[in-house]
Write an enzyme that holds these catalytic residues in place. Structure first.
Site, PDB file in Angstrom:
ATOM      1  N   SER A  97      37.322  46.650  29.427  1.00 54.06           N
ATOM      2  CA  SER A  97      38.285  46.859  30.725  1.00 54.06           C
ATOM      3  C   SER A  97      37.565  47.394  32.017  1.00 54.06           C
ATOM      4  O   SER A  97      36.823  48.025  31.741  1.00 54.06           O
ATOM      5  CB  SER A  97      39.264  48.035  30.153  1.00 54.06           C
ATOM      6  N   ASP A  98      38.308  47.046  32.951  1.00 58.64           N
ATOM      7  CA  ASP A  98      37.795  47.790  34.397  1.00 58.64           C
ATOM      8  C   ASP A  98      38.372  49.216  34.226  1.00 58.64           C
ATOM      9  O   ASP A  98      39.231  49.555  33.611  1.00 58.64           O
ATOM     10  CB  ASP A  98      38.679  47.146  35.573  1.00 58.64           C
ATOM     11  N   TRP A  99      37.845  49.983  34.913  1.00 60.18           N
ATOM     12  CA  TRP A  99      37.968  51.315  34.859  1.00 60.18           C
ATOM     13  C   TRP A  99      39.415  51.712  34.936  1.00 60.18           C
ATOM     14  O   TRP A  99      39.682  51.840  36.220  1.00 60.18           O
ATOM     15  CB  TRP A  99      36.949  52.095  35.447  1.00 60.18           C
TER      16      TRP A  99
END
Length: 796
Positions: free
Chosen positions: A274-276
């Site tokens: 995932s992106d953060w």
């Protein structure tokens, strides 16, 4: 047996209207299990054996990030000798490190149109990440592709053309991973604006959902997925899912894009991270294809530390909502590239303590303490210098990515002028420290956000020009406000040449609000050129990409150079061009318009709406972005896609077009029998079906390199329903080749290979790539509007 949601005419999944012109997609469960195909079989076997030794708690630690020394952290498991995984920003530099290089940005790399330089850059970046003990570098970027000219992160990627970006992704990934680092292709998919990229809460406490990129199926495949397919074909270790929603569903829990397209259609064998903060669910995100949740934390009984994942996965496994076999597949996907790249080796570098200190904001000899173990270096083994002489390559990249847009009076190259004057706040060194954010004063070598780099050194244009001409009279005014308010009357004697340095800032988290250069740039140019002292003015821009140039026709502006974000050697790179140490060969990877209204695909903005689902971005332009849009609507650009001048001239001749003998070439690629194809998708898509050749000659008087380009026009009158002239671009890039430096009068033969995918379109009904009947136009030239050679070819 695969479980798939069944809907009416589900194959028309992305053209079925949901509401108000939005699109909908089908659900696709479960995600296919990894097999290690594509050369990862032995590493997959190691990962599988290791997974069998893990207890449930250890499995949780392998899929959920924790606090640690790096931007993202998977902790060590000491009892099994696993040293953990360190994930680090970003696509052009190790963002949190000392004694590391800051390379040219992605847009600059694309501007070189040079496969070899793309590869060399990737290898050098990968080498530095490994030297600092990182395991995963969060890059390269093909999302955003660059749908909107105002996109705040377009510069991190390469080009709004999927073919050019695909080549850059392939070369970058193969080179980076050759050094032992895992590459992470991001951001998947349709991530084309910063505005409302994440959900927000309004004053009334209502959660406003993130923007939804509503994309039809053909557009998704032919534009936004194309370079990700090249990334998977290159063997990329990981793919980062993006913040935005796709057709109403968040990217990190979108079973259609993750399970069906990425892991099934493209045969992706690595893991999705995932992106953060882009994870919005627990069970759903796991079942829809997310493999690693970043940044964590693990979560606990303390509600203040709660996480969607972490210890919650224990509950999911025990109550049967997530099969443990699914968790095992996630772990095997994460560990396979770890073993494949031999990051488990005893000789793999430890994590440099400088990373831990910079991420934690501590100084001196303090080493942050972490709850979980990490393979850290020692205080006597920190601040490792990993630059390894890469400054010369960065200088070469910056030079090769400078585009000469105008040279009306043969002002360039400069000889050895005795009197120069420099203007503009982009000419000098930065004043804001080792990062290069939005400084009022300082050369804009790179943009902001997670894609930036920490400058250990920086060469400004003023510094480089002074070093080049130590005996010349070099005067300068670098305060734009002073220039526009007081003029340049203090400059004396009259310079032989005036150089104006303009800049444009762009960053993650915000889209651009103007296509003009920053800091009252237009007035700066007008003031300088109208002074009487600067009838010979060269304008140089450092920017994230597209700028409007309203002063381009000013007769006193005799030359223009677009130098993009060149990295730490910015001053030396532009000096090499100005004095013809290197003949410019950069070509625009985008289109420069006369006015902002010439661009389509705007950033949508529904700020102030209390409708939770208001943020809808309908990609109704389909395939028509950048030069395709300009061609389709007969808009004359100021400088077209692929354009770039040289100090010499080139001519093209002797086109050759031949089909490659392929047995049983049907409209659709053969079904190779595997439920999940090898990485990159059906291998037949990459078969060469035609070869185009041409001869290019240096017809001028200066040695130089050329970049011939191949465009293809599809047979829109062939009777194919989806290939109408209203939905299909007039031409698309399908090949380019940068020559070696050619002496005056010398020639070279360039060769373009057309693959099955290059001559196919995505057929929505059949859900496959199809070669249409009819004649394709073959167009070879030196830009998208400068076509010298034409021909035709048909395949069916």
């Amino acid at each position: 047996m695969r479980l798939q949601a069944v809907t009416t005419n589900s194959l028309l999944l992305a053209i079925s209207p949901l509401v108000d012109g939005h699109y909908t997609t089908d659900n696709w469960y479960p995600a296919p299990n990894a097999t290690g195909s594509g050369g990862w079989e032995n590493a997959f076997s190691q990962a599988k054996s290791f997974t069998e030794k893990l207890n449930l708690t250890e499995k949780i630690f392998l899929v959920t990030g924790v606090d640690g020394p790096c931007v993202g952290n998977i902790p060590a498991i000491e009892r099994l000798g696993f040293k953990g995984i360190c994930l680090q920003d970003g696509p052009l530099a190790i963002r949190q490190a000392s004694f590391a290089s800051v390379f040219s940005a992605g847009v600059s790399t694309a501007t070189t149109w040079d496969r070899e330089l793309m590869h060399q850059r990737g290898a050098a970046i990968g080498q530095e990440f490994v030297g600092k003990g990182a395991h995963v570098m969060l890059g390269p970027v093909s999302g955003p592709l660059g749908r909107s000219a105002l996109g705040g992160r377009n510069w991190e990627g390469f080009s709004p053309d999927p073919y050019l970006t695909g080549v850059a992704m392939y070369e970058t990934i193969t080179a980076e991973q050759s050094q032992g680092i895992q590459a992470c292709a991001k951001h998947f998919i349709g991530y084309e604006q910063e505005t409302q990229r994440v959900p927000s809460v309004n004053d009334d406490g209502i959660t406003i959902q993130a923007v939804s990129s509503n994309i039809d199926d053909r557009t998704l495949h032919e534009l936004y997925l194309w370079p990700f397919a090249d990334s998977v074909k290159a063997g990329v270790a990981s793919v980062m899912c993006s913040y935005n929603r796709i057709n109403e569903t968040y990217a990190c829990e979108n079973s259609h894009t993750l399970n069906k397209i990425l892991k099934t259609e493209l045969g992706f064998q690595g893991y999705v991270v995932s992106d953060w903060g882009a994870t919005h669910s627990g069970v759903k995100s796991i079942l829809t294809g997310l493999d690693m949740n970043m940044p964590g934390p693990l979560g606990s009984s303390d509600s203040s530390l709660a996480s969607w994942w972490g210890y919650n996965i224990t509950t999911m496994i025990k109550n049967g909502s997530v099969p443990e076999s699914k968790l095992d597949d996630m772990i095997q996907r994460i560990l396979t590239p770890y073993y494949y790249l031999q990051q488990n080796s005893a000789t793999y570098p430890t994590i440099d303590i400088d990373t831990a200190q910079l991420n934690a904001g501590v100084t001196g000899s303090d080493v942050p303490a972490y709850q979980h173990p990490f393979n850290l270096g020692t205080n006597t083994d920190k601040n490792r210098d990993v630059r390894n002489g890469h400054s010369s390559l960065i200088r070469q990249l910056g030079t090769a990515s400078s585009v000469l847009l105008k040279n009306s009076k043969n002002t360039l190259p400069l000889a050895s002028p005795d009197r120069l004057a420099l203007f503009g706040n982009d000419a000098v060194d930065v004043t804001g420290g080792p990062y290069d954010p939005q400084n009022v004063f300082g050369v804009q070598a790179v943009g902001g956000g997670s894609g930036t780099g920490r400058l250990a050194s920086l060469v400004s244009p003023l510094e480089a020009i002074k070093a080049r001409l130590p005996s010349a009279s070099i005067q300068y005014i670098t305060d734009n406000s002073l220039i526009t308010s007081d003029g340049i009357s203090s400059i004396y004697p009259t310079p032989d040449v005036c150089l104006v340095f303009l800049k444009t800032f762009a960053t993650e988290g915000a889209d651009r609000t103007s296509l003009l250069c920053d800091y009252n740039s237009t007035q700066v140019v007008e003031t300088v050129t109208s002074s009487g002292s600067c009838a010979n003015t060269i304008v140089i821009t450092h920017s994230p990409g597209i700028n409007l140039l309203p002063w381009a026709d000013n007769e006193n502006v005799t030359a223009i150079i677009a130098s993009h974000f060149p990295g730490e050697q910015a001053g030396n790179s532009i000096t090499d061009i100005l004095f013809c140490d290197v003949n410019p060969s950069g070509k625009l990877p985008y289109t420069i318009a006369y006015k902002a209204e010439d661009y389509n695909a705007p950033i949508v903005n529904f700020t102030g709406s209390d409708n939770p689902n208001a943020w809808q971005s309908n990609f109704t332009e389909g395939l028509m972005i950048d030069y395709r849009h300009f061609d389709h609507n007969n808009i004359t650009p100021r400088y077209e896609f692929g354009f770039g001048l040289s100090y010499t001239t080139f001519s093209l001749s002797n086109i050759g077009i031949s089909k490659v003998s392929t047995s049983n070439l049907d409209a659709y690629p053969p079904n190779l029998g595997a439920e999940v194809p090898p990485p990159g998708g059906n291998a037949a898509l990459y078969d060469v079906v035609a070869i185009v050749t041409a001869e290019i000659t240096n017809s001028g008087s200066v040695p130089g390199a050329a970049v011939p380009q191949l465009y293809l026009s599809f047979p829109t009158s062939s009777g194919e329903t989806e290939l109408s002239s209203t939905t299909t671009p007039k031409k698309v890039l399908r090949g380019f080749e940068k020559t070696q430096v050619l002496a005056p009068g010398a020639s070279a033969t360039v060769r373009f290979e057309l693959k099955r995918r290059d001559v196919s379109y995505w057929n929505v009904e059949k859900q496959d790539w199809k070669i249409p009947q009819g004649s394709f136009g073959i167009l070879v030239g030196q830009s998208s509007r400068d076509i010298s050679l034409t021909g035709q070819i048909s395949f069916l």
